[in-house]
Design a protein around this motif. Structure first.
Motif, PDB file in Angstrom:
ATOM      1  N   ALA A 272       9.127   4.339   7.295  1.00 48.22           N
ATOM      2  CA  ALA A 272       8.954   2.821   7.051  1.00 48.22           C
ATOM      3  C   ALA A 272       8.376   2.045   8.348  1.00 48.22           C
ATOM      4  O   ALA A 272       7.571   1.049   7.963  1.00 48.22           O
ATOM      5  N   ASP A 273       8.394   2.428   9.352  1.00 49.83           N
ATOM      6  CA  ASP A 273       7.810   1.583  10.706  1.00 49.83           C
ATOM      7  C   ASP A 273       6.188   1.852  10.651  1.00 49.83           C
ATOM      8  O   ASP A 273       5.575   0.753  10.643  1.00 49.83           O
ATOM      9  N   ALA A 274       5.982   3.150  10.186  1.00 50.76           N
ATOM     10  CA  ALA A 274       4.468   3.398  10.188  1.00 50.76           C
ATOM     11  C   ALA A 274       3.604   2.429   8.978  1.00 50.76           C
ATOM     12  O   ALA A 274       2.606   2.438   9.125  1.00 50.76           O
ATOM     13  N   ALA A 275       4.703   2.481   8.080  1.00 52.37           N
ATOM     14  CA  ALA A 275       3.795   1.640   6.709  1.00 52.37           C
ATOM     15  C   ALA A 275       3.769   0.389   6.915  1.00 52.37           C
ATOM     16  O   ALA A 275       3.296  -0.315   5.911  1.00 52.37           O
ATOM     17  N   GLY A 276       4.510  -0.377   8.026  1.00 48.68           N
ATOM     18  CA  GLY A 276       4.549  -1.678   8.132  1.00 48.68           C
ATOM     19  C   GLY A 276       3.095  -2.548   7.997  1.00 48.68           C
ATOM     20  O   GLY A 276       3.090  -3.473   7.238  1.00 48.68           O
TER      21      GLY A 276
ATOM     22  N   GLY B 257       0.671  -1.059  -0.024  1.00 46.29           N
ATOM     23  CA  GLY B 257      -0.090   0.019  -0.040  1.00 46.29           C
ATOM     24  C   GLY B 257       0.791   1.121   0.111  1.00 46.29           C
ATOM     25  O   GLY B 257       0.180   2.405  -0.338  1.00 46.29           O
ATOM     26  N   ILE B 258       2.127   1.232   0.199  1.00 49.26           N
ATOM     27  CA  ILE B 258       2.895   2.327   0.350  1.00 49.26           C
ATOM     28  C   ILE B 258       4.258   2.091  -0.379  1.00 49.26           C
ATOM     29  O   ILE B 258       4.802   1.040  -0.417  1.00 49.26           O
ATOM     30  N   ALA B 259       4.579   3.118  -0.868  1.00 46.08           N
ATOM     31  CA  ALA B 259       6.173   3.249  -1.531  1.00 46.08           C
ATOM     32  C   ALA B 259       6.890   4.325  -1.094  1.00 46.08           C
ATOM     33  O   ALA B 259       6.236   5.648  -1.106  1.00 46.08           O
TER      34      ALA B 259
END
Length: 206
Positions: free
Chosen positions: A194-198, A29-31
């Motif tokens: 990066a952590d929040a996109a996990g 869902g995230i890049a």
């Protein structure tokens, strides 16, 4: 040795290239992408001084945008951050554009300074981009509140940040934000994102 080869990425210590991919997978869902070090100028002038504003516009090839908006020209983006403040991002050498602006503004009550060395930029994209940013920022990221071309200043967790929405497709590609953050906070910002996109699935783009 050319000057460009001496400029280290703000995130060089993270070794992002080792696990970067060309494109986000559909299930992610995230890049995130680290953008090249920006060539940025800070322009200060009173827009009521029409001669100075017109001189800047002619040099940049665009009308200075309204507050909270970004203006685009070939190889250039202008962001209006305050009543008398703009950032100018250029694909060419910032020093060359600074010289042209200074010459065009002459003795008007205006100031131009190169500031790119102090900032870094991260691109956040994907169908969950708005949800991710809302985790760490008090801004309203709903499409009704944050539209394409808008620029807003706020926080990314505990770091000051400038957000610009570049595009937002209705299909699976989602929204694309550019975040400008002080170079000294770049490592922190990337790790937080990066952590929040996990929970959404993360791709690091080359």
């Amino acid at each position: 040795m050319p000057e460009e080869t001496l400029r280290l990425s703000a995130l060089a210590s993270l070794g992002l290239a080792a696990h970067a991919v060309a494109a986000r997978a559909p299930e992610q869902g995230i890049a995130l992408r680290e953008l090249p070090l920006p060539a940025l100028l800070n322009l200060r002038l009173d827009p009521k001084e029409t001669a100075a504003a017109k001189a800047a516009a002619r040099t940049l090839g665009l009308l200075l945008p309204d507050l909270g908006q970004a203006g685009l020209a070939k190889g250039l983006v202008a962001y209006r951050l305050g009543p008398d403040e703009w950032w100018i991002k250029t694909e060419g050498p910032a020093a060359a554009l600074e010289t042209k602006l200074r010459a065009a503004l002459g003795d008007s009550h205006a100031a131009v300074a190169e500031i790119g060395e102090g900032w870094a930029q991260i691109e956040v994209s994907g169908p969950q981009a708005r949800s991710l940013l809302a985790k760490g920022c008090p801004l309203d990221f709903h499409p009704r509140a944050f539209a394409i071309g808008e620029v807003k200043q706020s926080l990314l967790s505990k770091a000051d940040a400038v957000y610009r929405l570049i595009s937002d497709d209705d299909d699976a590609s989602g929204a694309l934000f550019e975040i400008t953050i002080r170079r000294s906070f770049a490592d922190y910002a990337w790790r937080w994102l990066a952590d929040a996109a996990g929970e959404y699935g993360l791709a690091v783009l080359s």
